[in-house]
Design a protein around this motif. Structure first.
Motif, short mmCIF file in Angstrom:
data_model
loop_
_atom_site.label_atom_id
_atom_site.label_comp_id
_atom_site.label_asym_id
_atom_site.label_seq_id
_atom_site.Cartn_x
_atom_site.Cartn_y
_atom_site.Cartn_z
N GLU A 149 0.84 -1.21 0.00
CA GLU A 149 0.00 0.00 0.00
C GLU A 149 0.87 1.26 0.00
OE1 GLU A 149 -2.77 -0.17 3.32
OE2 GLU A 149 -3.54 -2.08 2.55
N GLU A 150 1.94 1.23 0.78
CA GLU A 150 2.84 2.38 0.84
C GLU A 150 3.51 2.61 -0.52
OE1 GLU A 150 3.06 4.39 3.39
OE2 GLU A 150 1.94 3.19 4.84
N LYS B 259 1.46 6.60 -6.92
CA LYS B 259 0.38 7.53 -7.24
C LYS B 259 0.84 8.98 -7.05
CE LYS B 259 -4.48 8.29 -6.07
NZ LYS B 259 -4.55 9.30 -5.01
N ASP B 260 1.47 9.24 -5.91
CA ASP B 260 1.91 10.62 -5.60
C ASP B 260 2.94 11.14 -6.58
OD1 ASP B 260 0.24 10.50 -3.47
OD2 ASP B 260 1.80 10.38 -1.92
N ARG C 124 2.27 1.70 -3.42
CA ARG C 124 1.24 2.18 -4.35
C ARG C 124 1.01 3.67 -4.17
NH1 ARG C 124 -1.00 -1.94 -7.18
NH2 ARG C 124 -1.37 -3.91 -6.10
N LYS C 125 1.08 4.10 -2.92
CA LYS C 125 0.88 5.51 -2.63
C LYS C 125 2.02 6.35 -3.24
CE LYS C 125 -0.58 8.14 1.41
NZ LYS C 125 0.51 9.09 1.35
#
Ligand code: BES
Ligand code: ZN
Ligand code: ZN
Length: 486
Positions: A189-190, A196-197, A192-193
């Motif tokens: 999840e980290e 995205k960012d 993926r973030k």
């Protein structure tokens, strides 16, 4: 922490504490005598009485009784001038900040001087300001909310250093998170973030896909855990001809597997994903600063658990390179998962690779918490990494990879054993020797064993105990070097 800059006389600065650096045996100079005069010679008095000697990390607090707008002056020892280097500059700034945190200081002002410049101060104060009590229901320490740098400062440097220090503290937080929270799924999840960012390319390979691709080494370790495991890839293209690969060991908890660790060695094994965390942190800096270089991150992320499905000592597995590995010790899992990560990074086009891994307890025997071990080839690439680490103020020391060490990992049944059989000598080097088998001759590669530096057992004057975020600053300097070399 908000950072402001001011080109101001020290006796005019408003703050809860104003830090001033002095070398051992040095007479106050520059702006300091004027400040001293304003506070009725309290500074020279402290020196005369021997309350302040200027030893590295020494901090003496002086009350100003309203004679200047800052409530306190912190005299900070810079140590012997001859021993001074960027690492010490950062650490003495950290020791001033640790004291400030303990005193409950909200606004800290720091007088820059030659050698103690904005970069070191921002990073040192930033690291010192970290609150380790992630899960305390009542906060036990306060944090510095505002840092004012006094002197002539380049705004770019401020932004750059702030990004690096925030990313490093983020890495520390990832490592600190308990293993029931920082599972492989959460690590993904980290990632993926981040993707995205910062618009990174991302590939998240699950266990089935890893198996299909032939990542038998990674899957072997992953199969013992009930938590799903992933090989995570982030790609950044900033230009230039070089493709830097960064690989980080991401074991979110290392029990040792069936070669189970004894109870006292199990605690803190949540830190076994520190290599991957530092890679994540580096990618965050890359995303913020957008250097003109290409970076491919490949991190194998899994727990190392004992179970009915777990690898057994004596098992033989086939890695992505096609080479077979005899498992002699399931606690030497880091090198096994990294083998496939290194091969995959090369398949993706990485021509220069650095891997970071909390690989061996033996590196603690060699260096304690004071240095990471480096191995690799060619020497020119190792030198480039060592030079970056020096500029970053992170200590790395090279170990040899003599041909003779190869005998340590000889297997009767497979191409290589994952750990020594018999006497455990040269444990850290054996880790490097194993990984080398998965790196092509023409690939530039350095392995950093950060088991001693990623996590410190005792508090230091400039940093709390626990995770350090080691590696981020070295990798950032290395990437900046590639950018310049093009
Ligand atoms: N994660 C550990 C290494 C480690 C030890 C990290 C202490 C941080 C602090 C690693 O997976 C491990 O267990 N290595 C073994 C290798 C051995 C079985 C060849 C070790 O060091 O004992
Ligand atoms: Zn292990
Ligand atoms: Zn491990």
């Amino acid at each position: 922490m908000k950072i402001t800059t001011a080109d101001q006389k020290l006796y005019k600065v408003h703050s809860d504490a104003l830090a001033v650096f002095l070398f051992e045996g040095e007479k106050p100079s520059g702006e300091v005598p004027r400040l001293d005069k304003a506070v009725s010679s309290s500074i020279s008095e402290a020196i005369k009485l021997g309350d302040f000697k200027g030893k590295a990390y020494e901090v003496t607090s002086i009350y100003t009784h309203g004679k200047v707008p800052s409530s306190r002056i912190l005299l900070v020892g810079a140590g012997k001038r001859a021993d001074f280097e960027p690492r010490i500059a950062r650490n003495i700034a950290g020791s001033a900040a640790r004291r400030a945190v303990k005193l409950g200081v909200k606004s800290l002002a720091v007088a820059l001087r030659e050698g103690v410049n904005a970069e070191e101060v921002i990073e040192g104060v930033g690291l010192a300001n970290y609150d380790p009590g992630l899960y305390k229901t009542k906060k036990e320490t306060s944090e510095i909310s505002e840092l004012t740098l006094i002197g002539d400062i380049n705004k770019q440097t401020v932004k750059h250093s702030q990004v690096v220090s925030e990313a490093t503290n983020w890495v520390r937080k990832l490592i600190s998170e308990p293993p029931n929270v920082m599972t492989p799924k959460r690590m993904v999840e980290e990632a993926r973030k981040l993707a995205k960012d910062y618009k990174f390319g991302i590939e998240v390979i699950n266990e089935q896909e890893a198996k299909d691709k032939g990542m038998g080494a990674f899957v072997g370790i992953a199969q013992g855990s009930d938590e799903p495991s992933y090989m995570v890839v982030l790609k950044y293209r900033g230009g230039g001809r070089q493709n830097l690969g960064i690989c980080g060991k991401g074991i979110t908890f290392d029990t040792g597997g069936l070669s189970l660790k004894p109870s006292d060695k199990l605690t803190d094994m949540k830190m076994d994903m520190a290599g991957a965390a530092s890679c994540f942190g580096t990618m965050r800096v890359v995303g913020e600063l957008k250097p003109k270089a290409n970076v491919i991150m490949v991190c194998p992320i899994t727990e190392n658990m004992p179970s009915g499905k777990a690898l057994k000592p004596d098992d033989v597995i086939t890695s992505l390179s096609g080479k077979t590995i005899e498992i002699t010790n399931t606690d030497a899992e880091g090198r096994v998962v990294l083998a496939d990560a290194l091969v995959y990074a090369q398949q993706l086009g990485a021509t220069k690779i650095v891997d970071l891994a909390t690989l061996t307890g033996a590196v603690l025997v060699i260096f304690g918490n004071e240095a990471a071990a480096a191995m690799g080839s060619p020497q020119s690439w190792i030198d480039q990494v060592l030079e970056s680490s020096e500029r970053a103020g992170e200590r790395i020391w090279q170990l040899p990879m003599y041909e003779e060490y190869k005998t340590v990992l000889k297997s009767e049944i497979a191409d290589i054993a994952n750990a020594y059989k018999g006497h455990p000598s040269a444990g850290t080097i054996a880790g490097g020797i194993f990984l080398q088998e998965f790196v092509k001759n023409k690939t530039n590669w350095v392995h950093l064993d950060i088991a001693g530096t990623a996590w410190i057992e005792n508090e230091k004057p400039f940093i709390t105990k626990g995770p350090t975020g080691f590696g981020v600053r070295t990798l950032v300097k290395l990437i900046e070097g590639l950018e310049k070399a093009k």
